[in-house]
Design an enzyme around this catalytic site. Structure first.
Site, PDB file in Angstrom:
ATOM      1  N   LYS A 276       0.838  -1.196   0.000  1.00 17.02           N
ATOM      2  CA  LYS A 276       0.000   0.000   0.000  1.00 17.02           C
ATOM      3  C   LYS A 276       0.875   1.249   0.000  1.00 17.02           C
ATOM      4  O   LYS A 276       2.002   1.218   0.498  1.00 17.02           O
ATOM      5  CB  LYS A 276      -0.853   0.025   1.285  1.00 17.02           C
ATOM      6  CG  LYS A 276      -2.000  -0.971   1.299  1.00 17.02           C
ATOM      7  CD  LYS A 276      -2.794  -0.841   2.601  1.00 17.02           C
ATOM      8  CE  LYS A 276      -3.921  -1.850   2.667  1.00 17.02           C
ATOM      9  NZ  LYS A 276      -4.983  -1.631   1.673  1.00 17.02           N
ATOM     10  N   GLU A 348      -6.347  -9.489   0.458  1.00 22.57           N
ATOM     11  CA  GLU A 348      -6.065 -10.647   1.299  1.00 22.57           C
ATOM     12  C   GLU A 348      -7.244 -11.062   2.175  1.00 22.57           C
ATOM     13  O   GLU A 348      -7.346 -12.221   2.579  1.00 22.57           O
ATOM     14  CB  GLU A 348      -4.842 -10.356   2.189  1.00 22.57           C
ATOM     15  CG  GLU A 348      -5.138  -9.602   3.497  1.00 22.57           C
ATOM     16  CD  GLU A 348      -5.700  -8.198   3.310  1.00 22.57           C
ATOM     17  OE1 GLU A 348      -5.544  -7.651   2.204  1.00 22.57           O
ATOM     18  OE2 GLU A 348      -6.320  -7.654   4.240  1.00 22.57           O
ATOM     19  N   ARG A 350     -10.446 -11.422   1.549  1.00 23.75           N
ATOM     20  CA  ARG A 350     -11.316 -12.437   0.936  1.00 23.75           C
ATOM     21  C   ARG A 350     -10.641 -13.813   0.933  1.00 23.75           C
ATOM     22  O   ARG A 350     -11.312 -14.833   0.939  1.00 23.75           O
ATOM     23  CB  ARG A 350     -11.722 -11.990  -0.479  1.00 23.75           C
ATOM     24  CG  ARG A 350     -10.580 -11.840  -1.444  1.00 23.75           C
ATOM     25  CD  ARG A 350     -10.914 -10.954  -2.636  1.00 23.75           C
ATOM     26  NE  ARG A 350     -10.910  -9.531  -2.267  1.00 23.75           N
ATOM     27  CZ  ARG A 350     -11.214  -8.544  -3.091  1.00 23.75           C
ATOM     28  NH1 ARG A 350     -11.564  -8.790  -4.340  1.00 23.75           N
ATOM     29  NH2 ARG A 350     -11.181  -7.289  -2.673  1.00 23.75           N
TER      30      ARG A 350
HETATM   31  N1  BES Z   1      -8.115  -3.881   4.431  1.00 19.86           N
HETATM   32  C1  BES Z   1      -8.266  -3.417   3.103  1.00 19.86           C
HETATM   33  C2  BES Z   1      -9.548  -2.630   2.906  1.00 19.86           C
HETATM   34  C3  BES Z   1      -9.617  -1.298   3.590  1.00 19.86           C
HETATM   35  C4  BES Z   1      -9.366  -0.158   2.872  1.00 19.86           C
HETATM   36  C5  BES Z   1      -9.994  -1.205   4.907  1.00 19.86           C
HETATM   37  C6  BES Z   1      -9.454   1.071   3.493  1.00 19.86           C
HETATM   38  C7  BES Z   1     -10.084   0.019   5.529  1.00 19.86           C
HETATM   39  C8  BES Z   1      -9.821   1.168   4.818  1.00 19.86           C
HETATM   40  C9  BES Z   1      -8.294  -4.596   2.135  1.00 19.86           C
HETATM   41  O1  BES Z   1      -7.536  -5.675   2.496  1.00 19.86           O
HETATM   42  C10 BES Z   1      -7.763  -4.097   0.835  1.00 19.86           C
HETATM   43  O2  BES Z   1      -6.633  -3.734   0.800  1.00 19.86           O
HETATM   44  N2  BES Z   1      -8.591  -4.100  -0.195  1.00 19.86           N
HETATM   45  C11 BES Z   1      -8.187  -3.664  -1.472  1.00 19.86           C
HETATM   46  C12 BES Z   1      -8.713  -4.633  -2.487  1.00 19.86           C
HETATM   47  C13 BES Z   1      -8.191  -4.411  -3.882  1.00 19.86           C
HETATM   48  C14 BES Z   1      -6.710  -4.669  -3.936  1.00 19.86           C
HETATM   49  C15 BES Z   1      -8.926  -5.323  -4.831  1.00 19.86           C
HETATM   50  C16 BES Z   1      -8.752  -2.276  -1.701  1.00 19.86           C
HETATM   51  O3  BES Z   1      -9.868  -2.014  -1.255  1.00 19.86           O
HETATM   52  O4  BES Z   1      -8.055  -1.445  -2.265  1.00 19.86           O
HETATM   53 ZN    ZN Z   2      -7.201  -5.879   4.489  1.00 18.41          ZN
HETATM   54 MN    MN Z   3      -5.527  -5.454   1.850  1.00 17.50          MN
END
Ligand code: BES
Ligand code: ZN
Ligand code: MN
Length: 499
Positions: A276, A348, A350
């Site tokens: 990230k 991750e 899912r």
């Molecule tokens: N834990 C994150 C989702 C999240 C985003 C929680 C912002 C709280 C605040 C999750 O694991 C994630 O990173 N999701 C990605 C999925 C994508 C790579 C398909 C996302 O939402 O960007």
């Molecule tokens: Zn996550």
């Molecule tokens: Mn994630």
């Protein structure tokens, strides 16, 4: 902090802070008129001049100077009567209590009469609102900087009608239990990830089980491998922290089928190799908020002695970019036997949920509810005001919708049409774990749907609401504890229907 109920005259209350709730569009009630006369008409004058308008959340502090026994008097707006809800009552109570604490009051009396609500419901909402509104997380603030000063020790709900006491007490007991469970979830989520590892989550689960005589099982990496949870194992492979698969069983429901609650428990989500960006990455300590909410709901269910059988499942791991981490292009074999191609290691949640949902089916459950900080896309779709809901069963979705309205932890449904499932087709595996931006909340849920077999299932995406960066009614900045009140209300309703 203790919350109790008392009956007596308003004027006689010796307290650091007396809260008088007032509707915006009404004359003072006879009881408040009496108090106003004792004060020489100050309240009426404030209202007439418009110096105090009884909007929801607004307050005004008066010093009675001995004219009544209370040291401070707080007028607290409830807004117009026709817009009044339990959520507004929580809002009023939380705002008033926090205000009085800031002023230095250490015991608070909340006047109840005139709300025209069921006493049990009012007692519960007043207890929840004030306890949640007073929440603070001070564990990492050093002593001696005033942060630790002056906690409120005692809250009393006051009625002038002796016959109301019992109902209020009953509500207060429920509200205290539910608020305490929410606050313990806020605590877990507010902890830095270094102090809330999968191992710590497992010991929290063990403590909960011990206290309430639940069965607990914590599967270690070797057992996770042996079972065949390739998805959980894959996500865990980049982290120095060992993963845990936490299983809690609460049995108080005789031969009733299980309700299974599944909570995403990523104790830190760096994104893994699909790292990230640094901005706001600190927030990713909240990625275990689903798992924490499941522990909170089990705690509340046990303390409320709900006559149900409930299982809590927490797949727990960090998502880190270590040398042996999962890589884009890798393929994982899940517990169900289905394979998943990894497009993005940051999707991750899912993955670990797929193994947990397969495990959930072993219980032949009446319903599975999973709760997860799953997608940033959920915030794009709904902002920070609602939990995203998807699932395969209208009855349970409706029950959760109603529980959301009641508790203020509102849910909004998104469609789980099969057309969306085409988005996650893979060329070389059974599915892939990420597709484009389009419909991100839904495609995540589509993947989950492939692991619940034919069991009724509802998915709750709390990614946008587990933390709040602004103070909200009875929810100060930081972890919200969301899901506990929703799930507990759902379980209470479910217990009523199945008794
Ligand atoms: N834990 C994150 C989702 C999240 C985003 C929680 C912002 C709280 C605040 C999750 O694991 C994630 O990173 N999701 C990605 C999925 C994508 C790579 C398909 C996302 O939402 O960007
Ligand atoms: Zn996550
Ligand atoms: Mn994630």
């Amino acid at each position: 902090m203790k919350i109790t109920v008392a009956s007596g005259k308003i004027e006689k209350q010796k307290t650091g802070g007396l809260v008088l709730p007032i509707f915006e569009d009404e004359k003072l009630s006879p009881a408040l008129e009496r108090v106003d006369r004792a004060l020489g008409g100050t309240i009426q004058r404030l209202l007439k001049r418009g110096d105090f308008v009884a909007r929801i959340g607004s307050v005004s502090m008066l010093h009675p100077d001995g004219k009544i026994a209370a040291e401070r008097l707080l007028l607290a707006g409830l807004g117009p009567r026709k817009e009044f809800t339990l959520n507004r009552l929580r809002h009023m109570a939380g705002t008033a209590a926090a205000h009085l604490r800031a002023a230095g009051a250490q015991d608070i009396v909340l006047f109840h009469d005139g709300l025209d609500l069921d006493g049990v419901e009012a007692g519960q909402a007043l207890a929840e609102g004030s306890a949640l509104g007073l929440y603070r997380f001070l564990k990492y603030k050093s002593k001696g900087n005033n942060n630790h000063a002056k906690e409120v020790k005692q809250i009393t709900l006051l009625t002038e009608v002796a016959a109301s006491v019992r109902a209020l007490q009953k509500g207060v007991r429920t509200g205290e239990i539910i608020a305490a469970a929410s606050c313990s979830v806020r605590d877990m989520v507010n902890h830095p990830s270094a102090d809330m590892t999968p191992t710590v989550m497992a010991s929290r689960a063990r403590e909960l089980a011990k206290k309430h005589r639940m069965k607990v099982q914590v599967l270690e990496r070797a057992q996770i491998r042996k079972l065949g949870m390739g998805a959980l194992l894959g996500v865990a492979s980049g982290s120095a922290q060992p993963p845990k698969f936490i299983i809690l069983e609460y049995r108080r429901g005789g031969k009733k089928p299980f309700v299974v609650l599944v909570g995403k428990t990523i104790t830190f989500d760096s994104g893994g190799i699909s790292l990230k960006p640094p901005e706001n990455m600190d927030r990713m300590k909240d990625d275990m908020a689903g798992g924490a909410a499941v522990l909170g709901a089990l705690q509340a269910a046990a303390e409320l002695k709900l006559p149900l059988n409930i299982v809590g499942l927490l797949p727990a791991t960090e998502n880190m970019p270590g040398g042996s981490a999962l890589k884009p292009g890798d393929i994982l074999t899940t517990l169900s036997g289905q394979t998943i191609e990894i497009i993005n290691t940051d999707a991750e949640g899912r993955l670990i949920l797929s193994d947990a949902l397969t495990y959930a089916c072993r219980y032949k459950p009446a319903v599975i509810v999973d709760i997860a900080t799953l997608t940033g896309a959920c915030g794009v779709a709904l902002g920070n005001e609602a939990i995203g809901m998807l699932g395969n069963d209208d009855t349970y979705k409706q029950m959760l919708r109603e529980a959301g309205e009641r508790t203020g932890e509102r849910v909004w449904e998104l469609p789980l049409w099969k057309e969306y499932c085409d988005y996650i087709k893979s060329d070389i595996a059974d599915m892939k774990n990420a597709s484009g931006r389009a419909g991100g909340v839904i495609t995540a849920a589509c993947l989950l749907s492939k692991f619940v077999q034919k069991y009724p299932w509802v998915h709750l995406d709390i990614a946008a609401v587990a933390l709040t960066d602004k103070d909200r009614p009875y929810t100060p900045r930081g972890a919200t504890g969301i899901g506990v009140r929703l799930l507990t209300q759902f379980l209470r309703e479910y217990a009523k229907k199945r008794s």
